[in-house]
Design a protein around this motif. Structure first.
Motif, PDB file in Angstrom:
ATOM      1  N   VAL A 122       0.742  -0.994   0.109  1.00  0.00           N
ATOM      2  CA  VAL A 122      -0.040  -0.057   0.100  1.00  0.00           C
ATOM      3  C   VAL A 122       0.911   1.192  -0.012  1.00  0.00           C
ATOM      4  CG1 VAL A 122      -1.849   1.214   1.136  1.00  0.00           C
ATOM      5  CG2 VAL A 122      -1.819  -1.105   1.098  1.00  0.00           C
ATOM      6  N   LEU A 123       0.733   2.206  -0.861  1.00  0.00           N
ATOM      7  CA  LEU A 123       1.572   3.425  -1.012  1.00  0.00           C
ATOM      8  C   LEU A 123       0.429   4.602  -0.255  1.00  0.00           C
ATOM      9  CD1 LEU A 123       2.673   3.414  -4.644  1.00  0.00           C
ATOM     10  CD2 LEU A 123       3.776   2.090  -2.664  1.00  0.00           C
ATOM     11  N   ALA A 124      -0.514   4.530  -0.550  1.00  0.00           N
ATOM     12  CA  ALA A 124      -1.586   5.479   0.143  1.00  0.00           C
ATOM     13  C   ALA A 124      -2.987   5.112   0.149  1.00  0.00           C
ATOM     14  CB  ALA A 124      -1.398   6.772  -0.978  1.00  0.00           C
ATOM     15  N   GLY A 125      -3.578   5.806   0.822  1.00  0.00           N
ATOM     16  CA  GLY A 125      -5.234   5.366   1.282  1.00  0.00           C
ATOM     17  C   GLY A 125      -6.044   6.696   1.213  1.00  0.00           C
ATOM     18  N   CYS A 126      -7.284   6.806   0.928  1.00  0.00           N
ATOM     19  CA  CYS A 126      -8.147   7.884   1.162  1.00  0.00           C
ATOM     20  C   CYS A 126      -9.358   7.369   1.891  1.00  0.00           C
ATOM     21  CB  CYS A 126      -8.359   8.368  -0.153  1.00  0.00           C
ATOM     22  SG  CYS A 126      -9.252  10.080  -0.052  1.00  0.00           S
ATOM     23  N   LEU A 127      -9.674   8.032   3.184  1.00  0.00           N
ATOM     24  CA  LEU A 127     -10.829   7.633   3.884  1.00  0.00           C
ATOM     25  C   LEU A 127     -11.626   8.919   4.309  1.00  0.00           C
ATOM     26  CD1 LEU A 127      -8.817   5.703   6.333  1.00  0.00           C
ATOM     27  CD2 LEU A 127     -10.040   4.531   4.636  1.00  0.00           C
ATOM     28  N   GLN A 128     -12.990   8.455   4.567  1.00  0.00           N
ATOM     29  CA  GLN A 128     -13.667   9.523   5.424  1.00  0.00           C
ATOM     30  C   GLN A 128     -13.141   9.940   6.608  1.00  0.00           C
ATOM     31  OE1 GLN A 128     -17.646   8.456   5.241  1.00  0.00           O
ATOM     32  NE2 GLN A 128     -18.083   9.225   3.025  1.00  0.00           N
ATOM     33  N   LEU A 149       4.968   5.875   5.909  1.00  0.00           N
ATOM     34  CA  LEU A 149       6.022   6.824   6.411  1.00  0.00           C
ATOM     35  C   LEU A 149       7.159   7.063   5.617  1.00  0.00           C
ATOM     36  CD1 LEU A 149       6.163   5.327  10.084  1.00  0.00           C
ATOM     37  CD2 LEU A 149       5.048   7.351   9.353  1.00  0.00           C
ATOM     38  N   ALA A 150       7.653   6.106   4.751  1.00  0.00           N
ATOM     39  CA  ALA A 150       8.555   6.111   3.899  1.00  0.00           C
ATOM     40  C   ALA A 150       8.173   6.774   2.540  1.00  0.00           C
ATOM     41  CB  ALA A 150       9.377   4.819   3.571  1.00  0.00           C
ATOM     42  N   TRP A 151       8.641   7.701   1.847  1.00  0.00           N
ATOM     43  CA  TRP A 151       7.976   8.089   0.783  1.00  0.00           C
ATOM     44  C   TRP A 151       8.584   7.536  -0.364  1.00  0.00           C
ATOM     45  CZ3 TRP A 151       4.573  11.661  -0.845  1.00  0.00           C
ATOM     46  CH2 TRP A 151       4.730  12.125  -2.305  1.00  0.00           C
ATOM     47  N   ASP A 152       7.574   6.828  -1.511  1.00  0.00           N
ATOM     48  CA  ASP A 152       7.921   6.186  -2.417  1.00  0.00           C
ATOM     49  C   ASP A 152       7.708   6.980  -3.530  1.00  0.00           C
ATOM     50  OD1 ASP A 152       7.442   4.271  -4.471  1.00  0.00           O
ATOM     51  OD2 ASP A 152       7.121   2.650  -2.817  1.00  0.00           O
ATOM     52  N   PRO A 153       8.746   6.979  -4.538  1.00  0.00           N
ATOM     53  CA  PRO A 153       8.856   7.640  -5.889  1.00  0.00           C
ATOM     54  C   PRO A 153       7.564   7.269  -6.834  1.00  0.00           C
ATOM     55  CG  PRO A 153      11.183   6.618  -5.334  1.00  0.00           C
ATOM     56  CD  PRO A 153      10.112   6.356  -4.330  1.00  0.00           C
ATOM     57  N   ARG A 154       6.987   6.225  -6.606  1.00  0.00           N
ATOM     58  CA  ARG A 154       5.929   5.952  -7.350  1.00  0.00           C
ATOM     59  C   ARG A 154       4.634   6.711  -7.172  1.00  0.00           C
ATOM     60  NH1 ARG A 154       6.221  -0.622  -6.425  1.00  0.00           N
ATOM     61  NH2 ARG A 154       6.634   0.272  -4.348  1.00  0.00           N
ATOM     62  N   LEU A 155       4.552   7.068  -5.646  1.00  0.00           N
ATOM     63  CA  LEU A 155       3.565   7.788  -5.209  1.00  0.00           C
ATOM     64  C   LEU A 155       3.623   9.239  -5.867  1.00  0.00           C
ATOM     65  CD1 LEU A 155       0.889   8.428  -3.315  1.00  0.00           C
ATOM     66  CD2 LEU A 155       2.648   8.821  -1.522  1.00  0.00           C
ATOM     67  N   GLU A 156       4.783   9.906  -6.164  1.00  0.00           N
ATOM     68  CA  GLU A 156       5.027  11.030  -6.743  1.00  0.00           C
ATOM     69  C   GLU A 156       4.139  11.017  -8.165  1.00  0.00           C
ATOM     70  OE1 GLU A 156       8.427  14.536  -7.543  1.00  0.00           O
ATOM     71  OE2 GLU A 156       8.713  12.481  -6.446  1.00  0.00           O
ATOM     72  N   GLU A 157       4.756   9.985  -8.851  1.00  0.00           N
ATOM     73  CA  GLU A 157       4.231   9.691 -10.237  1.00  0.00           C
ATOM     74  C   GLU A 157       2.644   9.669 -10.487  1.00  0.00           C
ATOM     75  OE1 GLU A 157       6.085   6.279 -11.824  1.00  0.00           O
ATOM     76  OE2 GLU A 157       8.317   7.176 -11.355  1.00  0.00           O
ATOM     77  N   ALA A 158       2.057   8.923  -9.119  1.00  0.00           N
ATOM     78  CA  ALA A 158       0.840   8.787  -9.358  1.00  0.00           C
ATOM     79  C   ALA A 158      -0.289   9.857  -8.528  1.00  0.00           C
ATOM     80  CB  ALA A 158       0.557   7.247  -8.741  1.00  0.00           C
ATOM     81  N   LEU A 159       0.543  10.796  -7.944  1.00  0.00           N
ATOM     82  CA  LEU A 159      -0.285  11.740  -7.274  1.00  0.00           C
ATOM     83  C   LEU A 159      -1.225  12.485  -8.131  1.00  0.00           C
ATOM     84  CD1 LEU A 159      -0.799  12.582  -4.559  1.00  0.00           C
ATOM     85  CD2 LEU A 159       0.832  14.471  -4.642  1.00  0.00           C
ATOM     86  N   ASP A 171       2.799  17.692   9.362  1.00  0.00           N
ATOM     87  CA  ASP A 171       4.398  17.805   9.177  1.00  0.00           C
ATOM     88  C   ASP A 171       4.748  17.112   7.787  1.00  0.00           C
ATOM     89  OD1 ASP A 171       3.549  15.357   9.933  1.00  0.00           O
ATOM     90  OD2 ASP A 171       5.078  15.147  11.632  1.00  0.00           O
ATOM     91  N   ASP A 172       3.717  16.588   6.997  1.00  0.00           N
ATOM     92  CA  ASP A 172       4.073  15.652   5.681  1.00  0.00           C
ATOM     93  C   ASP A 172       4.299  16.681   4.692  1.00  0.00           C
ATOM     94  OD1 ASP A 172       4.247  14.165   3.678  1.00  0.00           O
ATOM     95  OD2 ASP A 172       2.386  12.882   4.147  1.00  0.00           O
ATOM     96  N   GLU A 173       5.636  17.270   4.596  1.00  0.00           N
ATOM     97  CA  GLU A 173       6.012  18.054   3.598  1.00  0.00           C
ATOM     98  C   GLU A 173       6.313  17.553   1.873  1.00  0.00           C
ATOM     99  OE1 GLU A 173       9.950  19.723   4.641  1.00  0.00           O
ATOM    100  OE2 GLU A 173       9.199  20.502   6.755  1.00  0.00           O
ATOM    101  N   LEU A 183       4.371  15.284   0.653  1.00  0.00           N
ATOM    102  CA  LEU A 183       2.720  15.239   0.217  1.00  0.00           C
ATOM    103  C   LEU A 183       2.213  16.655   0.076  1.00  0.00           C
ATOM    104  CD1 LEU A 183       0.498  13.335  -0.549  1.00  0.00           C
ATOM    105  CD2 LEU A 183      -0.347  13.505   1.743  1.00  0.00           C
ATOM    106  N   SER A 184       2.561  17.660   0.912  1.00  0.00           N
ATOM    107  CA  SER A 184       2.330  19.102   0.717  1.00  0.00           C
ATOM    108  C   SER A 184       2.860  19.752  -0.424  1.00  0.00           C
ATOM    109  CB  SER A 184       2.551  19.959   2.058  1.00  0.00           C
ATOM    110  OG  SER A 184       2.147  19.219   3.290  1.00  0.00           O
ATOM    111  N   ASP A 185       3.987  19.383  -0.830  1.00  0.00           N
ATOM    112  CA  ASP A 185       4.668  19.733  -1.883  1.00  0.00           C
ATOM    113  C   ASP A 185       3.908  19.523  -3.399  1.00  0.00           C
ATOM    114  OD1 ASP A 185       6.492  21.284  -0.403  1.00  0.00           O
ATOM    115  OD2 ASP A 185       7.901  19.783  -0.572  1.00  0.00           O
ATOM    116  N   GLY A 186       3.420  18.008  -2.993  1.00  0.00           N
ATOM    117  CA  GLY A 186       2.853  17.328  -4.188  1.00  0.00           C
ATOM    118  C   GLY A 186       1.380  18.185  -4.458  1.00  0.00           C
TER     119      GLY A 186
END
Length: 319
Positions: A202-208, A224-234, A255-257, A259-262
């Motif tokens: 799992v790279l990310a999840g979206c919940l209510q 917790l570890a930033w995955d470069p594939r998440l940057e491509e899929a964001l 404090d998630d810099e 993800l904030s930059d993305g």
């Protein structure tokens, strides 16, 4: 009076949930806690304020409370005293089964935070709210994700895969207060919710959000570890969330810099900072102290040599 009439349909629905919540609390082992409860404040038979609380987990051990909503602009008592009394009564609901409470407040609302601190709430987690891009148009078709990635709905399998990420974003005290299980993630699904997978990772999840009355606010979680594939899929992921849910706000860790930059790069606008506060009524159970520190020697050694005469017990009294 018009304000009361406008709020009547919504309050009727909440009061029906209050009735269901009472049944759920009477049978906690059979029925998961899902229904909200409502308390109202009256002055001279007029409705002046209401507060809604709802379960934060299926066990019903943790509940969320929203700030009391004013339903009348003219009141005899001060707004703060009405809010304080309503919240005090709300925190007594469900006792002793309800062991902890959470509330979400804007970090800049010092009066609201001071009121919750007076009631024993402590800050647990800092969050950042994001507003969707104003000029973006909702895509009409699925946006392709990078090769090897898939977006799947939240079910029993994906909820268990997402659960370690949910735990990783909170420390032990917060986990003790919320007292959640992976099954609780199944109650936080809806339009726009899902899990971004690379095979079974799992790279990310979206919940209510899971608390409050706003169903159009979603929370975006990542490992917790930033995955470069998440940057491509964001980019594709955010467009998919907007198309399916059109959320008014997207919540991330403050404090998630990365993800904030993305999000900034995709045109999302930084909104208010929020605080998740909690109050726990868990009590450490003291170990029983029934140990007898002084025993007659006859009782101590009697079982070892039952055929012998009992040994004399020494005395420390005056001779």
């Amino acid at each position: 009076m018009s304000s009361e009439a406008d709020q009547l349909p919504r309050l009727q629905a909440v009061l029906l949930g209050d009735w269901l919540a009472r049944i759920e609390q009477r049978f906690p082992d059979l029925l998961p806690s899902r229904s909200p409860r409502c308390l109202v404040a009256l002055e001279n038979e007029h409705l002046v304020a209401a507060v809604v609380v709802r379960p934060y987990n299926r066990r019903g051990s943790c509940w969320s409370v929203q700030m009391p909503e004013a339903l009348s602009s003219t009141t005899i008592h001060s707004v703060r005293s009405i809010q304080l009394n309503l919240l005090q009564q709300a925190l007594q609901l469900g006792s002793p089964l309800v062991r902890s409470w959470v509330v979400r407040c804007p970090a800049a609302d010092v009066d609201r935070i001071a009121l919750m601190r007076e009631l024993g709430f402590q800050p647990l987690r800092s969050l950042q709210a994001w507003r969707p891009p104003e000029s973006s148009s909702t895509p009409a078709a699925d946006v392709d994700l990078p090769k090897g990635l898939s977006w799947q709905a939240i079910n029993r399998r994906t909820a268990q895969l997402l659960w370690p990420i949910e735990l990783g974003g909170s420390f032990s005290h917060l986990r003790q207060i919320t007292d959640r299980h992976w099954l609780d993630l199944l109650d936080r699904t809806g339009p726009g919710c899902g899990v971004l997978l690379a095979d079974d990772a799992v790279l990310a999840g979206c919940l209510q959000l899971g608390e409050g009355r706003r169903g159009d606010q979603l929370e975006l979680l990542r490992d917790l570890a930033w995955d470069p594939r998440l940057e491509e899929a964001l980019s594709a992921l955010l467009q998919r969330i907007q198309r399916d849910a059109n959320p008014s706000m997207l919540i991330t860790a403050l404090d998630d810099e990365p993800l904030s930059d993305g999000l900034l790069a995709e045109g999302w606008q930084r909104g208010e900072e929020q605080l998740l506060l909690g109050r726990s009524m868990w009590r450490r159970q003291a170990s029983p102290r029934n140990l007898q520190l002084v025993r007659p020697l006859g009782q101590v050694f009697g079982r070892l040599r039952p055929g012998q005469a009992p040994l004399p017990t020494p005395s420390l009294g005056r001779r």
